[in-house]
Write a protein that holds these residues in place. Structure first.
Motif, mmCIF file in Angstrom:
data_model
loop_
_atom_site.group_PDB
_atom_site.id
_atom_site.type_symbol
_atom_site.label_atom_id
_atom_site.label_comp_id
_atom_site.label_asym_id
_atom_site.label_seq_id
_atom_site.Cartn_x
_atom_site.Cartn_y
_atom_site.Cartn_z
ATOM 1 N N MET A 102 0.825 -1.211 0.000
ATOM 2 C CA MET A 102 0.000 0.000 0.000
ATOM 3 C C MET A 102 0.861 1.264 0.000
ATOM 4 O O MET A 102 0.547 2.245 -0.680
ATOM 5 C CB MET A 102 -0.943 -0.007 1.209
ATOM 6 C CG MET A 102 -1.973 -1.118 1.155
ATOM 7 S SD MET A 102 -3.110 -1.129 2.564
ATOM 8 C CE MET A 102 -4.134 0.298 2.185
ATOM 9 N N GLU A 103 1.949 1.239 0.744
ATOM 10 C CA GLU A 103 2.865 2.379 0.739
ATOM 11 C C GLU A 103 3.588 2.485 -0.601
ATOM 12 O O GLU A 103 3.766 3.579 -1.150
ATOM 13 C CB GLU A 103 3.881 2.245 1.883
ATOM 14 C CG GLU A 103 3.285 2.407 3.277
ATOM 15 C CD GLU A 103 2.968 3.854 3.618
ATOM 16 O OE1 GLU A 103 3.248 4.749 2.788
ATOM 17 O OE2 GLU A 103 2.421 4.103 4.714
ATOM 18 N N ALA A 104 3.994 1.342 -1.167
ATOM 19 C CA ALA A 104 4.806 1.342 -2.388
ATOM 20 C C ALA A 104 4.023 1.823 -3.609
ATOM 21 O O ALA A 104 4.566 2.538 -4.461
ATOM 22 C CB ALA A 104 5.357 -0.060 -2.644
ATOM 23 N N VAL A 105 2.735 1.452 -3.702
ATOM 24 C CA VAL A 105 1.966 1.807 -4.896
ATOM 25 C C VAL A 105 1.173 3.098 -4.717
ATOM 26 O O VAL A 105 0.426 3.502 -5.613
ATOM 27 C CB VAL A 105 1.029 0.659 -5.322
ATOM 28 C CG1 VAL A 105 1.824 -0.605 -5.610
ATOM 29 C CG2 VAL A 105 -0.032 0.388 -4.255
ATOM 30 N N GLY A 106 1.313 3.741 -3.559
ATOM 31 C CA GLY A 106 0.717 5.057 -3.368
ATOM 32 C C GLY A 106 -0.766 5.069 -3.061
ATOM 33 O O GLY A 106 -1.440 6.067 -3.324
ATOM 34 N N ILE A 107 -1.278 3.983 -2.482
ATOM 35 C CA ILE A 107 -2.704 3.986 -2.132
ATOM 36 C C ILE A 107 -2.912 4.195 -0.628
ATOM 37 O O ILE A 107 -4.046 4.235 -0.160
ATOM 38 C CB ILE A 107 -3.404 2.681 -2.568
ATOM 39 C CG1 ILE A 107 -2.764 1.472 -1.885
ATOM 40 C CG2 ILE A 107 -3.394 2.552 -4.089
ATOM 41 C CD1 ILE A 107 -3.523 0.175 -2.133
ATOM 42 N N ARG A 166 -3.069 6.249 2.827
ATOM 43 C CA ARG A 166 -3.436 7.601 3.220
ATOM 44 C C ARG A 166 -3.230 7.763 4.726
ATOM 45 O O ARG A 166 -3.114 6.794 5.465
ATOM 46 C CB ARG A 166 -4.895 7.900 2.836
ATOM 47 C CG ARG A 166 -5.083 8.111 1.347
ATOM 48 C CD ARG A 166 -4.361 9.361 0.885
ATOM 49 N NE ARG A 166 -4.449 9.604 -0.551
ATOM 50 C CZ ARG A 166 -3.529 9.222 -1.442
ATOM 51 N NH1 ARG A 166 -2.464 8.536 -1.037
ATOM 52 N NH2 ARG A 166 -3.671 9.513 -2.707
ATOM 53 N N ASN A 167 -3.169 9.014 5.179
ATOM 54 C CA ASN A 167 -2.944 9.302 6.593
ATOM 55 C C ASN A 167 -4.002 8.631 7.461
ATOM 56 O O ASN A 167 -5.151 8.505 7.030
ATOM 57 C CB ASN A 167 -2.954 10.809 6.832
ATOM 58 C CG ASN A 167 -1.705 11.469 6.306
ATOM 59 O OD1 ASN A 167 -0.635 10.854 6.266
ATOM 60 N ND2 ASN A 167 -1.823 12.718 5.902
ATOM 61 N N PRO A 168 -3.585 8.202 8.655
ATOM 62 C CA PRO A 168 -2.266 8.351 9.274
ATOM 63 C C PRO A 168 -1.233 7.393 8.674
ATOM 64 O O PRO A 168 -1.546 6.244 8.409
ATOM 65 C CB PRO A 168 -2.533 8.041 10.746
ATOM 66 C CG PRO A 168 -3.748 7.160 10.740
ATOM 67 C CD PRO A 168 -4.581 7.609 9.586
ATOM 68 N N ARG A 169 -0.033 7.933 8.475
ATOM 69 C CA ARG A 169 1.068 7.211 7.866
ATOM 70 C C ARG A 169 2.203 7.054 8.862
ATOM 71 O O ARG A 169 2.349 7.887 9.757
ATOM 72 C CB ARG A 169 1.582 7.990 6.637
ATOM 73 C CG ARG A 169 0.535 8.283 5.595
ATOM 74 C CD ARG A 169 0.275 7.125 4.673
ATOM 75 N NE ARG A 169 1.414 6.858 3.820
ATOM 76 C CZ ARG A 169 1.697 7.541 2.699
ATOM 77 N NH1 ARG A 169 0.928 8.547 2.324
ATOM 78 N NH2 ARG A 169 2.733 7.219 1.962
ATOM 79 N N PRO A 170 3.066 6.046 8.685
ATOM 80 C CA PRO A 170 2.869 4.933 7.762
ATOM 81 C C PRO A 170 1.697 4.066 8.215
ATOM 82 O O PRO A 170 1.294 4.107 9.373
ATOM 83 C CB PRO A 170 4.194 4.176 7.852
ATOM 84 C CG PRO A 170 4.692 4.455 9.234
ATOM 85 C CD PRO A 170 4.268 5.862 9.533
ATOM 86 N N VAL A 171 1.206 3.262 7.277
ATOM 87 C CA VAL A 171 0.033 2.451 7.598
ATOM 88 C C VAL A 171 0.407 1.176 8.349
ATOM 89 O O VAL A 171 -0.476 0.450 8.808
ATOM 90 C CB VAL A 171 -0.749 2.082 6.315
ATOM 91 C CG1 VAL A 171 -1.364 3.316 5.692
ATOM 92 C CG2 VAL A 171 0.137 1.333 5.326
#
Length: 376
Positions: free
Chosen positions: A123-128, A130-135
């Motif tokens: 999810m972090e790598a493909v940009g999907i 959203r906050n709160p980050r990191p997931v």
């Protein structure tokens, strides 16, 4: 002096001043209070010196302490959020240590952590994400969460529901909003059951223009009515957060703390849900997996009946049995000691059956998981 003052709450070492905001004492886990009478000087009580200030309250209003009332009980939002973020960070650190230890030892939970990490990384790598980050170590928020919530709200079972239980995580905030604005009763747990149990909230309990705030953890604490184990209610639909979900079987993985399972088990004990109560989750399509081995699921794992993504609705037709309550022989003493409402429930059952319930194996919690009592 206030006429017929009732209760004074004051942090240790802090003087009381007129006009200081109230603390909702029923949300505190180790509050202290003394009766105050005409002519008696306010006493300073032994609460930790947190950023809470208090005042005398008058019984002139129907709700003198201000439980569920924003006008009589303004909660210190800055202090609430600071403490929430601190505890969330502590819990996530704890889960990271637990995950690392599980993966290295290849114990029975290792496969779950591998799938969770793969989804969080993706999810972090493909940009999907959203906050709160990191997931990582969260129920992950995602692009399209509001759209998934809209599809969920179109479900016939949601539209017919009078009371909907929704998890308190970020990706389900729109579900909570649609529940309230749809004229339904919202049942939401305190995050990690840390300050109590569940709060009930309906739109008429919220001032005009404050519905969005009411859908947050802070808003649920501010406007919601806390309930106990004796509350008589029927939950028509359960909305649950997920990290990964198998659309073929309904097998689900949460973030790894087990609170969704505990919440479900307590609702079963209360008679609020049964096998026919549908469980729904909203996730991104990238969170759909096909490698959760059903045979490795535990008896308390909660299966999902319906999945809503930003693009589709999936009926899993799951055959995985739903939990029947709390499985005390699986619950560690450490987890039990963290949650007051569980200890209360255990004592009640033991009194009813006339014997002690079994206890699960002990677990060594990382230092960051040994959270003290919370003041909110």
């Amino acid at each position: 002096m206030v006429a017929n003052p009732t209760i004074l709450l004051c942090p240790h070492g802090a003087p009381w001043r007129p006009g200081s905001p109230l603390v909702n004492y029923k949300s505190l886990s180790n509050w202290s209070a003394v009766p105050a009478s005409e002519g008696r000087k306010p006493r300073i009580l032994p609460l930790p010196a947190l950023a809470f200030r208090c005042m005398l309250s008058s019984p002139a209003s129907p709700d003198p302490i201000g439980v569920g009332s924003s006008e009589s009980s303004p909660v210190d939002r800055e202090a609430f959020e600071a403490e929430r973020l601190r505890l969330d960070a502590s819990a996530r650190d704890s889960m990271a240590v637990t995950a690392s230890a599980s993966e290295e030892s290849d114990d029975g939970k290792a496969w779950k952590w591998r799938i969770r990490k793969r989804i969080w990384d993706l999810m972090e790598a493909v940009g999907i994400a959203r906050n709160p980050r990191p997931v990582h170590h969260r129920i992950p928020n995602f692009v399209g969460a509001p759209k998934a919530a809209e599809l969920l709200a179109r479900l016939e079972d949601f539209q017919k529901a009078l009371c909907v239980k929704v998890n308190p995580d970020s990706p389900q905030k729109q579900v909570r909003f649609l529940t309230l604005t749809g004229g339904k009763k919202l049942l939401a747990p305190q995050p990690r059951l840390r300050t109590g149990f569940f709060s009930v909230l309906e739109s008429q309990m919220v001032p005009p223009g404050s519905i969005l705030e009411a859908c947050s953890s802070f808003g649920l604490s501010k406007y919601g009515r806390p309930i106990g184990l004796d509350e008589k209610l029927k939950v028509d639909l359960i909305v649950i957060g997920s990290v990964a979900i198998d659309p073929q079987t309904g097998a689900r993985l949460g973030k790894g703390e087990g609170f969704a399972e505990l919440e479900y088990g307590m609702l079963r004990y209360m008679g609020a849900v049964d096998d026919s109560t549908l469980v729904v989750t909203s996730v991104h399509d990238k969170q759909l997996v096909d490698d959760i081995p059903v045979e490795k699921l535990l008896v308390h794992d909660v299966p999902v009946d319906i999945i809503c993504t930003p693009t589709q609705v999936i009926y899993t037709h799951t055959t995985i049995p739903k939990p029947q309550g709390i499985y005390w022989d699986k619950l560690s003493p450490q987890k039990l000691n963290q949650i007051r409402i569980l200890r209360e429930m255990k004592k009640r059952i033991e009194k009813d059956i006339g014997k002690l319930l079994p206890c699960g194996p002990s677990e060594k919690l990382p230092p960051t998981a040994r959270r003290g009592r919370v003041f909110m």
